[in-house]
Write an enzyme that holds these catalytic residues in place. Structure first.
Site, PDB file in Angstrom:
ATOM      1  N   LYS A  83       0.822  -1.216   0.000  1.00 50.05           N
ATOM      2  CA  LYS A  83       0.000   0.000   0.000  1.00 50.05           C
ATOM      3  C   LYS A  83       0.850   1.257   0.000  1.00 50.05           C
ATOM      4  O   LYS A  83       0.471   2.275  -0.582  1.00 50.05           O
ATOM      5  CB  LYS A  83      -0.943   0.011   1.202  1.00 50.05           C
ATOM      6  CG  LYS A  83      -2.091  -0.973   1.058  1.00 50.05           C
ATOM      7  CD  LYS A  83      -3.225  -0.650   2.003  1.00 50.05           C
ATOM      8  CE  LYS A  83      -4.389  -1.599   1.766  1.00 50.05           C
ATOM      9  NZ  LYS A  83      -5.428  -1.467   2.776  1.00 50.05           N
ATOM     10  N   LYS A 111      -4.859  -9.848  -7.141  1.00 44.46           N
ATOM     11  CA  LYS A 111      -6.034 -10.011  -6.276  1.00 44.46           C
ATOM     12  C   LYS A 111      -7.175  -9.090  -6.738  1.00 44.46           C
ATOM     13  O   LYS A 111      -6.903  -7.970  -7.179  1.00 44.46           O
ATOM     14  CB  LYS A 111      -5.595  -9.624  -4.856  1.00 44.46           C
ATOM     15  CG  LYS A 111      -6.510 -10.049  -3.751  1.00 44.46           C
ATOM     16  CD  LYS A 111      -5.940  -9.632  -2.404  1.00 44.46           C
ATOM     17  CE  LYS A 111      -6.000  -8.127  -2.215  1.00 44.46           C
ATOM     18  NZ  LYS A 111      -5.686  -7.675  -0.854  1.00 44.46           N
ATOM     19  N   LYS A 150     -10.544  -3.390  -4.303  1.00 42.73           N
ATOM     20  CA  LYS A 150     -11.379  -2.197  -4.374  1.00 42.73           C
ATOM     21  C   LYS A 150     -10.691  -1.086  -5.150  1.00 42.73           C
ATOM     22  O   LYS A 150     -11.343  -0.213  -5.709  1.00 42.73           O
ATOM     23  CB  LYS A 150     -11.652  -1.677  -2.956  1.00 42.73           C
ATOM     24  CG  LYS A 150     -12.473  -2.604  -2.079  1.00 42.73           C
ATOM     25  CD  LYS A 150     -12.437  -2.147  -0.619  1.00 42.73           C
ATOM     26  CE  LYS A 150     -13.187  -3.095   0.288  1.00 42.73           C
ATOM     27  NZ  LYS A 150     -12.926  -2.877   1.708  1.00 42.73           N
TER      28      LYS A 150
HETATM   29  P1  TYM Z   1     -10.812  -5.374   3.673  1.00 43.84           P
HETATM   30  O1  TYM Z   1     -11.771  -4.295   3.968  1.00 43.84           O
HETATM   31  O2  TYM Z   1      -9.721  -5.122   2.683  1.00 43.84           O
HETATM   32  O3  TYM Z   1     -11.561  -6.666   3.179  1.00 43.84           O
HETATM   33  C1  TYM Z   1     -12.676  -7.189   3.892  1.00 43.84           C
HETATM   34  C2  TYM Z   1     -12.625  -8.698   3.878  1.00 43.84           C
HETATM   35  O4  TYM Z   1     -12.634  -9.172   2.517  1.00 43.84           O
HETATM   36  C3  TYM Z   1     -11.534 -10.057   2.320  1.00 43.84           C
HETATM   37  N1  TYM Z   1     -11.056  -9.891   0.942  1.00 43.84           N
HETATM   38  C4  TYM Z   1     -10.954 -10.898   0.067  1.00 43.84           C
HETATM   39  N2  TYM Z   1     -11.223 -12.214   0.177  1.00 43.84           N
HETATM   40  C5  TYM Z   1     -11.030 -12.981  -0.916  1.00 43.84           C
HETATM   41  N3  TYM Z   1     -10.575 -12.487  -2.099  1.00 43.84           N
HETATM   42  C6  TYM Z   1     -10.286 -11.171  -2.254  1.00 43.84           C
HETATM   43  N4  TYM Z   1      -9.858 -10.692  -3.419  1.00 43.84           N
HETATM   44  C7  TYM Z   1     -10.478 -10.310  -1.129  1.00 43.84           C
HETATM   45  N5  TYM Z   1     -10.296  -8.979  -0.930  1.00 43.84           N
HETATM   46  C8  TYM Z   1     -10.659  -8.747   0.342  1.00 43.84           C
HETATM   47  C9  TYM Z   1     -10.495  -9.631   3.319  1.00 43.84           C
HETATM   48  O5  TYM Z   1      -9.568 -10.655   3.599  1.00 43.84           O
HETATM   49  C10 TYM Z   1     -11.344  -9.275   4.521  1.00 43.84           C
HETATM   50  O6  TYM Z   1     -11.659 -10.431   5.257  1.00 43.84           O
HETATM   51  N6  TYM Z   1      -7.662  -5.353   7.551  1.00 43.84           N
HETATM   52  C11 TYM Z   1      -8.984  -5.756   7.107  1.00 43.84           C
HETATM   53  C12 TYM Z   1     -10.106  -5.145   7.926  1.00 43.84           C
HETATM   54  C13 TYM Z   1      -9.997  -5.343   9.398  1.00 43.84           C
HETATM   55  C14 TYM Z   1     -10.227  -6.563  10.088  1.00 43.84           C
HETATM   56  C15 TYM Z   1     -10.069  -6.235  11.477  1.00 43.84           C
HETATM   57  C16 TYM Z   1     -10.541  -7.852   9.691  1.00 43.84           C
HETATM   58  C17 TYM Z   1      -9.727  -4.398  10.323  1.00 43.84           C
HETATM   59  N7  TYM Z   1      -9.755  -4.924  11.575  1.00 43.84           N
HETATM   60  C18 TYM Z   1     -10.209  -7.213  12.456  1.00 43.84           C
HETATM   61  C19 TYM Z   1     -10.689  -8.831  10.682  1.00 43.84           C
HETATM   62  C20 TYM Z   1     -10.523  -8.504  12.045  1.00 43.84           C
HETATM   63  C21 TYM Z   1      -9.166  -5.315   5.668  1.00 43.84           C
HETATM   64  O7  TYM Z   1      -8.505  -4.423   5.202  1.00 43.84           O
HETATM   65  O8  TYM Z   1     -10.172  -5.931   5.028  1.00 43.84           O
END
Ligand code: TYM
Length: 344
Positions: free
Chosen positions: A115, A207, A210
């Protein structure tokens, strides 16, 4: 080690373009787990501001993710749904964890490197410390299970390291305060199923994300039936027919990705999908994929659009969820303060 009551926590960033990867990698599992566990699902707005956000867009995206939770079938009465910034203990515990985690641990985080890119000097301190806030999200509730996609695995490992180091560093005080031999559980990542890492529809090596500038790289949850069909039809493939066995997907990332998506949408395995489509060409397979994708996703997207414009309803869910989450968080934060030796 002490045993902890089972509790699920997970979070999603409100950064727009909520997509199929988020849905299959996270949301579908959130919904599945709510029958077996108490669950807390959080819209992590404090994480979102680690990179620049427009306030107007951020507010919209917080409601969008909340609407996605509800439209997918999360029960916000039975479980807790809220946005992170309404429960100040997340940030408070993150500070404590900034003093527990080591620079060396954070320096290894691949997501920060991706990032921050080349201009690392110009990345926010928050982006660097992002994983300690994530550890705080989970551990402020002493959660034991965390459903996420594959890309969050390293952050979950760091969360376990933070919990372990806190338990070790303060073991005497933890025992003295009446919490036995550990205050924090070591939370388990739940990374399962055929779509833990959904890839871009334009490039099987990237991947689904967003932030990809090409809208054709992802299926957004708010896409209508026509958009879904168009994106699936345009998805990159290779010239060969589909294989009959998993081994035949090796070295064919685009085929592998579409088979995984199909399996996850249909609730079956890749093996089952290949049993049905092995030896067939992509055009027939894509037509079937369009059908299952539209059937599963279009109603969720339509409901999500309807809900997200009902601000009073969405904001009410978040407020009530935050009140419930705050009660749990306040109790655990008070215990952490006692363990640390703060006077209160
Ligand atoms: P975020 O917002 O990027 O994504 C949310 C969830 O979607 C999953 N994900 C995917 N799974 C499969 N294939 C993909 N291409 C894909 N893109 C995203 C992510 O793995 C996630 O589960 N750091 C986290 C948010 C967070 C969090 C937490 C998660 C903050 N605090 C505590 C669990 C527990 C994040 O950026 O997810």
């Amino acid at each position: 080690m002490s045993s902890f009551p089972q509790l699920v926590f997970s979070g999603v960033q409100p950064t727009g373009n909520f997509h199929l990867g988020n849905y299959l990698g996270a949301l579908v599992k959130f919904v599945e787990m709510q029958d077996r566990f108490d669950c807390i699902y959080c819209v992590v707005d404090l994480h979102a501001i680690t990179v620049a956000q427009s306030p107007i867009e951020l507010r919209k995206h917080i409601r969008e993710v909340t609407a996605a939770f509800i439209a997918s079938g999360i029960d916000a009465e039975k479980h807790i749904v809220f946005n992170q910034s309404q429960v100040s203990e997340h940030a408070e515990l993150a500070w404590v964890f900034n003093c527990i985690a080591r620079l060396g641990w954070l320096n290894r985080m691949t997501q920060f490197k991706e990032k921050a890119g080349k201009d690392r000097e110009n990345a926010s301190v928050g982006l660097y410390a992002y994983p300690t806030l994530m550890a705080a999200d989970i551990l402020i509730y002493r959660a034991t299970h965390v459903p996420v996609g594959e890309d969050q695995k390293q952050h979950l490992e760091l969360t376990r390291d933070v919990a372990q180091k806190f338990n070790n560093d303060y073991s005497q005080s933890i025992a003295h305060c009446g919490f036995g031999d550990a205050f924090f559980p070591l939370p388990e990542p739940v990374i399962q199923g055929p779509a833990t890492r959904v890839m871009s529809l334009r490039d099987g090596a990237k991947k689904m994300s967003k932030s990809d500038p090409s809208d054709y790289s992802r299926i957004n949850l708010t896409d209508d039936a026509d958009q879904i069909a168009q994106k699936v039809r345009k998805a990159k493939t290779d010239p060969d027919a589909l294989p009959s066995e998993i081994a035949g997907l090796a070295g064919r990332p685009e085929a592998d990705n579409l088979v995984g998506i199909f399996a996850a949408l249909q609730g079956t395995s890749r093996e089952d999908v290949l049993r049905e489509f092995g030896g067939k060409n992509f055009s027939g397979f894509k037509s079937a994929l369009v059908e299952v994708a539209v059937t599963k996703l279009a109603p969720v997207g339509a409901e999500m659009k309807r809900l997200q414009s009902d601000h009073a309803y969405i904001d009410g869910i978040l407020r009530r969820g935050a009140e419930r989450a705050s009660r749990l968080a306040a109790k655990n934060m008070a215990a952490v303060k006692d363990i640390l030796g703060f006077v209160r």
